[in-house]
Scaffold this active site. Structure first.
Site, PDB file in Angstrom:
ATOM      1  N   ARG A  13       0.830  -1.215   0.000  1.00  0.00           N
ATOM      2  CA  ARG A  13       0.000   0.000   0.000  1.00  0.00           C
ATOM      3  C   ARG A  13       0.865   1.267   0.000  1.00  0.00           C
ATOM      4  NH1 ARG A  13      -2.777  -3.879  -0.532  1.00  0.00           N
ATOM      5  NH2 ARG A  13      -4.663  -4.439   0.638  1.00  0.00           N
ATOM      6  N   SER A  39     -10.504   1.119   3.938  1.00  0.00           N
ATOM      7  CA  SER A  39      -9.706   0.880   5.154  1.00  0.00           C
ATOM      8  C   SER A  39      -9.041   2.175   5.590  1.00  0.00           C
ATOM      9  CB  SER A  39      -8.611  -0.154   4.883  1.00  0.00           C
ATOM     10  OG  SER A  39      -9.176  -1.307   4.334  1.00  0.00           O
ATOM     11  N   GLU A  93      -3.928   4.805   6.453  1.00  0.00           N
ATOM     12  CA  GLU A  93      -3.763   4.545   5.020  1.00  0.00           C
ATOM     13  C   GLU A  93      -4.372   5.691   4.199  1.00  0.00           C
ATOM     14  OE1 GLU A  93      -4.494   0.479   3.517  1.00  0.00           O
ATOM     15  OE2 GLU A  93      -5.856   1.411   2.071  1.00  0.00           O
TER      16      GLU A  93
END
Ligand code: FAD
Ligand code: NAP
Length: 338
Positions: free
Chosen positions: A164, A238, A333
Site C-alpha cells: 500500500r 480501510s 492509510e
C-alpha cells in the site's frame, strides 16, 4: 485558455467519498495533456492538491491550495500473442477498467474489481485486494514531473512499490502528476483464489475451475455484502494499514492472543488491523454523525453531517487504544489533509 479563467470555485462534497462538506476556492479539471504546462505556469510555484475520485482522502478543512482534478481519459490496447499491453488515461474509472479487461478476457486485475477511484491513482498506494497488488501488472507510469518541469515515463522499478505504498505516496509525494499508466495483462493469466472468502464464494456457486470472470463476480459479490457503498454511507475504505510486525514481536503477541489472524509477509507477519480495532472494542462504535462500521472495523464512516476533523479525532482515539492494548501503532492509510 486565459490564466485568470483557469481556476473556478467548486463544491467538493460529491468529489470525496466521505461526503464531507468542503469547498475549493480554486479548482480545475484537467482533461488534456496539453493543458499541463499552462496549469503548472498558472500555479506560479504555489503547491496544489491533486484529486482523483477522492476515495482515499480525508479533508479536515477546506483546501487552501488550488485543486487539480485529473480527468485525462482513453484506453489503447496492443495485443501480442497471449500478452496484452494497455495504456490507460489517469482519469479512467478503475472499476470500469477492470470490467473492460474481464469482458475481453485480459487477466491480472479481476481481484481488484470494485475498488473505487481512478486508474491514475492506482499506483499511488499500489492498490491491493484479495492477494493481488496492482504493481504486479504495471509496466510504467507517465507523469508530469513538477521539479524537472517535463513529462516522464517511470519504469515499474522506479516507482518504489511496497505494501500500500509507492514513491508517489511517500518519498516523492506531490512531485508527480500521474497522467497515464501502462499495464501488461495476459489472456492466459492464472487466477488468484487463495483468499478464503473467494474460495468460499466460488464453492457456494458450484464453480470448480474458475476463470477471470468468475473471480471478478465473486469479488464483487463479497465486497457488496461486506463493505459500505460510499454513495450510501460516506467512507474511504480501510482507514488504517495492516501492520507488519517482526517475527519476534508477532510471537510475543501470539503468546497472548493465540487465535489472532496474521499472515506471513516479506519482513515478518502482517496482522489484521481490523481485528485489533475490534478487540479494542471499537467495532460498531458510533459518535452521533460518524463512527466505526459494524461489519468491518477498519472502515470509519460518516453517517451524515460529520466533519473531517471529527473523523480524524476518532481515528486518533482508536490509534491510542490499539497502541495501549497491543503496543502497535497503526498507520493511517487514508491521505489526510490537515
Ligand atoms: P484520491 O482519493 O483522489 O487520491 C488519493 C491520493 O492520490 C491523494 O494523495 C491524491 O493527492 C493523490 N493523487 C490523486 N490523483 C493523482 C494523480 N493523477 N497523480 C498523482 N497523485 C494523485 N484501496 C485498496 O488499495 N484496496 C481496496 O480494496 C480498496 N477498497 C476500497 C473500498 C472502498 C469502499 C473505498 C471507499 C476505498 C477503497 N480503497 C481501496 C481506497 C481507494 O479506493 C484507492 O486507494 C484508490 O486508488 C483511490 O483512488 P482515487 O482516485 O479516489 O484517489
Ligand atoms: P478480510 O478478508 O476480512 O481479511 C482481513 C485482513 O486479513 C485483510 O486486510 C487481508 O490483508 C488479510 N488476509 C485475509 N486473508 C489473507 C490471506 N489468505 N493471505 C494474506 N492476507 C490475508 O478483509 P476484508 O476487509 O474483507 O477485505 C478483503 C480484501 O479487500 C483485502 O485484501 C483488503 O485489503 C481489500 N480491501 C481494502 C480496502 C482499502 O481501502 N485498502 C478496503 C476494503 C477492502 P490485505 O488487506 O493485505 O489483503
Amino acid at each position: 485558455m486565459a490564466e485568470a479563467d483557469l481556476f473556478q470555485p467548486m463544491d467538493l462534497s460529491a468529489l470525496n467519498s466521505f461526503g464531507l462538506a468542503v469547498n475549493a476556492e480554486h479548482y480545475f479539471a484537467l482533461d488534456r495533456p496539453e493543458q499541463i504546462s499552462t496549469v503548472h505556469a498558472a500555479l506560479k510555484r504555489q503547491k496544489c492538491l491533486l484529486l482523483g475520485g477522492g476515495s482515499n482522502f480525508l479533508f479536515t478543512r477546506d483546501p487552501e491550495e488550488p485543486v487539480i482534478a485529473m480527468r485525462i481519459k482513453g484506453i489503447t490496447v496492443c495485443e501480442d500473442g497471449e500478452d496484452v499491453h494497455l495504456h490507460v488515461g489517469a482519469g479512467e474509472n478503475w472499476h470500469n477498467f477492470t470490467q473492460y479487461c474481464v469482458d475481453r478476457g485480459y487477466g491480472g486485475i479481476e481481484n481488484l474489481s470494485l475498488i473505487p477511484g481512478q486508474v491514475g491513482t492506482a499506483p499511488v498506494q499500489n492498490i491491493g485486494a484479495y492477494g493481488v497488488e496492482v504493481r504486479e501488472v504495471i509496466t510504467y507510469v507517465d507523469a508530469f514531473d513538477t521539479q524537472q518541469k517535463e513529462m516522464r515515463r517511470l519504469k515499474k522499478k522506479e516507482c518504489g512499490f511496497g505494501y500500500r505504498d509507492s514513491i508517489f505516496k511517500s518519498s516523492q509525494k506531490d512531485r508527480f502528476w500521474i497522467t497515464a499508466v501502462g499495464f501488461q495483462l495476459s489472456k492466459s493469466a492464472p487466477v488468484h483464489t487463495a483468499y478464503g472468502a473467494i474460495r468460499d464464494q466460488l464453492q457456494a456457486e458450484g464453480v470448480r475451475e474458475p476463470g477471470i470472470a468468475d473471480v471478478a463476480r465473486a469479488v464483487i459479490h463479497i465486497r457488496k455484502s461486506k463493505l459500505p457503498d460510499p454513495s450510501e454511507l460516506g467512507n474511504a475504505g480501510s482507514f488504517f494499514k495492516n501492520p507488519v510486525l517482526s517475527t519476534e514481536r508477532s510471537q510475543a503477541l501470539l503468546n497472548k492472543y493465540p487465535n489472532a489472524p496474521h499472515y506471513p509477509a516479506s519482513d515478518g507477519f502482517k496482522w489484521a488491523a481490523g481485528w485489533m480495532i475490534e478487540q479494542a472494542g471499537w467495532k460498531g462504535h458510533r459518535r452521533d454523525t460518524h463512527g466505526v462500521h459494524d461489519r468491518q472495523a477498519l472502515v470509519l464512516v460518516n453517517y451524515g453531517g460529520a466533519t473531517g476533523k471529527e473523523i480524524f479525532d476518532l481515528s486518533s482515539d482508536i490509534q491510542k487504544d490499539v497502541e495501549k492494548k497491543f503496543g502497535v501503532t497503526l498507520e493511517r492509510e487514508v491521505n489526510v489533509y490537515l
